[in-house]
Write an enzyme that holds these catalytic residues in place. Structure first.
Site, PDB file in Angstrom:
ATOM      1  N   SER A   1      -2.833   1.832  -9.165  1.00 45.12           N
ATOM      2  CA  SER A   1      -2.410   1.930 -10.072  1.00 45.12           C
ATOM      3  C   SER A   1      -2.911   0.875 -10.516  1.00 45.12           C
ATOM      4  O   SER A   1      -3.994   0.060 -10.620  1.00 45.12           O
ATOM      5  CB  SER A   1      -0.679   1.378 -10.078  1.00 45.12           C
ATOM      6  OG  SER A   1      -0.234   0.555  -8.750  1.00 45.12           O
TER       7      SER A   1
ATOM      8  N   ARG B   1      -1.067  -6.379  -4.267  1.00 43.92           N
ATOM      9  CA  ARG B   1      -1.815  -6.319  -5.040  1.00 43.92           C
ATOM     10  C   ARG B   1      -2.154  -4.366  -5.303  1.00 43.92           C
ATOM     11  O   ARG B   1      -1.768  -3.535  -4.713  1.00 43.92           O
ATOM     12  CB  ARG B   1      -3.704  -6.214  -5.321  1.00 43.92           C
ATOM     13  CG  ARG B   1      -3.512  -8.130  -5.361  1.00 43.92           C
ATOM     14  CD  ARG B   1      -4.224  -8.588  -5.603  1.00 43.92           C
ATOM     15  NE  ARG B   1      -4.754  -9.590  -4.867  1.00 43.92           N
ATOM     16  CZ  ARG B   1      -4.296 -10.950  -6.276  1.00 43.92           C
ATOM     17  NH1 ARG B   1      -3.486 -10.552  -7.035  1.00 43.92           N
ATOM     18  NH2 ARG B   1      -4.391 -12.366  -5.461  1.00 43.92           N
TER      19      ARG B   1
ATOM     20  N   ASP C   1      -2.801   8.138  -1.482  1.00 50.20           N
ATOM     21  CA  ASP C   1      -1.464   7.349  -0.948  1.00 50.20           C
ATOM     22  C   ASP C   1      -0.960   8.207  -0.149  1.00 50.20           C
ATOM     23  O   ASP C   1      -0.480   9.509  -0.407  1.00 50.20           O
ATOM     24  CB  ASP C   1      -0.935   6.542  -2.229  1.00 50.20           C
ATOM     25  CG  ASP C   1      -1.040   5.308  -3.223  1.00 50.20           C
ATOM     26  OD1 ASP C   1      -0.549   4.601  -1.704  1.00 50.20           O
ATOM     27  OD2 ASP C   1      -1.087   5.949  -4.154  1.00 50.20           O
TER      28      ASP C   1
ATOM     29  N   SER D   1       3.049   1.378   6.369  1.00 49.61           N
ATOM     30  CA  SER D   1       2.320   0.013   5.334  1.00 49.61           C
ATOM     31  C   SER D   1       3.696  -0.614   4.251  1.00 49.61           C
ATOM     32  O   SER D   1       3.955  -2.267   5.049  1.00 49.61           O
ATOM     33  CB  SER D   1       1.550   0.424   3.962  1.00 49.61           C
ATOM     34  OG  SER D   1       1.643  -0.169   2.842  1.00 49.61           O
TER      35      SER D   1
END
Lengths: 506, 506
Positions: free
Chosen positions: A216, A212, A273, A281
């Site tokens: 953003s 998800r 980020d 990740s």
């Protein structure tokens, strides 16, 4: 969550669980009376971290206290998150105790002051995070220091490995498992469902797990969810793949790299980020998903997540080093990230763009189609499905002949049924105040408008952009349309949009 | 908290405040029904950050939601922290809205990636923190990055200045205002009340504001509170000083550098003490308190907060640079931090050591007295109260002739009344399992034992240490006694103590 912690005070310290239907999202909260004898004898005061146990299940929660007879002296109210995770029934006895000292936090502290984390260190930290022992401020501490003091390749490999080990790992009955990923930052760049449809139509297996949104207005899972269910468990995912060769599922539902989801939740609140975290990740999810061949889209632009070619090259090198360590074949495509892709920004609006491309509608967003074809082509070549140089043509043919659309419909139906994306209750058109040529579009601010409008939580919210770089616009022409479900969000997005020069003319 | 934020949705968006006596410590929490129409129209879901306003007062709180008729559709339950800060009455209408975007967080993010913070940047961040707009994870992010990427002198001066500006600032009707501070890390090093008594007995003004413990088992304010009230407001503090020349008040009660208190709360949960933050924390409080002459005690030892002479020298240089920028006369004393000072560790136990020194009791802890005399002497010299080299003798005389004790009694009475420190309900003696000479004492683990025993929240908790470095001990001899109020805490401290070699013999 197993036997690592000794059993303390096995008798006593039990409280009766009360369900109070308190939604704290994913924070674990428990509430007792301030004069609860167990808490007094243990020395617990408000905001303490406590360990709650129900049989084999354990959580670490934040304790609040109440001065009221809404609760009995021997009762403990649990937030829904805690209730679910502990799997209790109304009136069950649960056990409350001090959490074990969080020793691995010392390793995070050490890294703040310059120490590197070895394999064992990283595994201890990630295991504690997986067990829910880190409070949000500790996760924030870990994420911040990993962003500020960039991990070296070795640390990154340890982190990735630890994150893989902390979750499920999928095995597929095929030698080649295709995958693609985009590092994000480019609104509307929703190529994944298209690539899955194209390569699955060519016979590859592509069991895609997507996330998800982090920062953003929409993640692929958010967008796909407006078209079909994405909360597939492992068995459901396997059956979709065996039937159709492709799927687009939410990664969290299959517990691939669950620590990644916990970190992403906090990173979202921090609005960061970090490169190292991004590498771990992405690759932990891919390796855990059993992928063998991965094409990675890295959009570069002044307001994209990656801003320069050199930054992109460096990221590509980091990804390549870590992928090599896990035997994952990787091809990184550095792409143009100077403006949004397609028309929609926000889950449902992006889904409509996907449908237009798949159905070959005459006004489909050509830029979105081009990007998807390029990525699918690279994946067909990387997996030796197409000869070198022949990937794009093979991918394009599946769109032209309708086999990609047929495959996509079949995948959606296998996931639980194709559905129509929702439409928002309210809209507002943003007009140009002057005439001229579009010379720049601020992706970050545009994404902010979509988020203020309610995306991704409100699936229909976001915006539709009607112009491209280089277009000539007249004064009074519609630049973009904001979609929102509530008046508050519409106003809020509009106010931000009006006070910020997002689209520049010259 | 003033007019910086525009008035939005001045009508509507009002909810009726309900007091539910929920103690969340200092976290701001509000609870609505999930189906509350205002929240639905604004798009608020659980864990959202919301702005709550009552007249001129505003807070940013975390929203939880409940599926229950314990609350009405138009009601909002407030945690006690929120209730107090908003100053509401039961049934008042409060206004709920989206918080303004937290723009200054972008500056913190930028610093993660290597940008430095200019004066204006730092003031924006600190003003947002002061206004309660940073959630704990954002404070953690700020503290971590300031620890990981050490601030330069310029940044540190900006940070200190911003922290001063965000709170009250005291002005005194005297040219010389004396102050002392210890950077901590040495259990039991509770010299401040002794220094205040000695220098005030010599006629200096020393309006001391002290903090509560950050990561240690007791702060000076915690210890002093077991002897006299320390929650003095500014008027009370001023009247104590005008009468007696000295006081030992809790800094938080006068809102000197309130941002420091917010950062300290989170730093405590993170269990970190970063050098840069420490410099800004100490000096912002001192400048805001109106101090002109400051003596700073920096204990150095392998398990103290500062571990080496070179680290101490560097810290001293940072402190000196920042102090110079604010015209504060500073003398740093680097002292021996190899073992605990005095006998007690924990608020009440340390207070008993103070009384023994002040009352010249025959078994007073000589090391504590020596350290206090050294610091008071330096302060008497720095302020030209004593001639160079004559400070210690002047300080010592006040202990010998009872004038320091008389002054201390008078100060405590002026603060609201001298009282007897409490005694803990439970004790456990830790015995030596072998014979030998004491070669090392692990201050950090010893502090951990005192904290596990309940210090500083339980004022009587902590430990009394019965040996010093170099002592010969026999097998079965008592090394230290743990004091706790509850059986749970006593056991917990004991278990930790038993499984860790805190005192080493050879």
């Amino acid at each position: 969550m197993s036997n690592e912690e000794p059993q303390r005070e096995a008798n006593g310290n039990n409280l009766r669980a009360r369900r109070v239907a308190l939604d704290t999202h994913d924070q674990m909260v428990v509430i007792t009376r301030r004069d609860c004898p167990v808490c007094r004898s243990e020395g617990f005061s408000a905001h303490a971290r406590v360990r709650i146990q129900n049989g084999e299940r354990r959580i670490i929660a934040t304790l609040y206290q109440i001065d009221s007879d809404l609760l009995g002296l021997e009762e403990i109210a649990l937030s829904e998150s805690a209730w679910q995770r502990l799997n209790v029934e109304e009136g069950d006895l649960v056990h409350i105790a001090h959490p074990q000292p969080l020793d691995s936090l010392g390793l995070v502290r050490g890294r703040i002051y310059g120490n590197r984390l070895g394999r064992e260190d990283m595994h201890r930290i990630i295991a504690d995070i997986a067990a829910g022992r880190y409070a949000d401020i500790h996760l924030s501490m870990f994420l911040t220091v990993m962003a500020a003091r960039v991990p070296d390749d070795e640390e990154l490999i340890h982190l990735t490995e630890a994150m893989i080990n902390a979750g499920d790992r999928l095995r597929w009955d095929r030698e080649v498992i295709a995958d693609k990923h985009c590092v994000g930052g480019l609104p509307g760049n929703r190529t994944t469902p298209l690539v899955v449809a194209m390569v699955a139509a060519c016979g590859l297996w592509m069991p895609k797990t997507s996330s998800r949104a982090i920062t953003s207005p929409a993640g692929t899972a958010d967008t796909m969810e407006t078209l079909a269910p994405v909360d597939l468990d492992l068995d459901q995912m396997r059956s979709v793949i065996e039937k159709e060769g492709g799927c687009v599922a939410w990664g969290g539902a299959v517990r691939l790299s669950p620590v990644d989801d916990m970190l992403i939740r906090v990173a979202r609140l921090m609005d960061i980020d970090a490169e190292g975290q991004m590498v771990a990740s992405v690759l932990s999810k891919k390796v855990a998903a059993g992928s063998t061949h991965l094409v990675l889209d890295v959009p570069v632009g002044p307001t994209a997540k990656v801003r320069s070619q050199s930054e992109a090259q460096e990221l590509a090198q980091r990804l390549q080093s870590v992928a090599d360590a896990f035997g994952l074949k990787l091809r990184v495509l550095i792409t143009d990230g100077s403006e949004p892709v397609g028309r929609g920004i926000g889950p449902a609006l992006e889904a409509r763009d996907l449908l237009a491309v798949l159905r070959n509608e005459p006004d489909h967003p050509a830029d979105l189609r081009r990007r998807a074809v390029k990525l699918a082509g690279a994946l067909l070549e990387l997996t030796d499905t197409a000869a070198a140089g022949g990937g794009e043509a093979m991918a394009e043919a599946t769109l032209d002949d309708g086999s990609a659309w047929a495959k996509f419909e079949a995948i959606c139906n296998a996931q639980g049924g194709l559905r129509e994306p929702p439409r928002a209750a309210r809209r507002h058109e943003m007009l140009s105040t002057s005439a001229g040529e579009v010379v720049s579009i601020d992706n970050r601010r545009l994404a902010r408008v979509a988020k203020l409008a309610g995306a991704p939580a409100a699936a229909a919210a976001g915006l539709e952009i009607h112009i491209k770089l280089g277009d000539h616009v007249d004064a009074g022409q519609v630049l973009y349309t904001i979609h929102a479900e509530t008046a508050g969000e519409l106003n809020y997005a509009r106010e931000f949009a009006e006070s910020n020069g997002i689209i520049k003319l010259a």
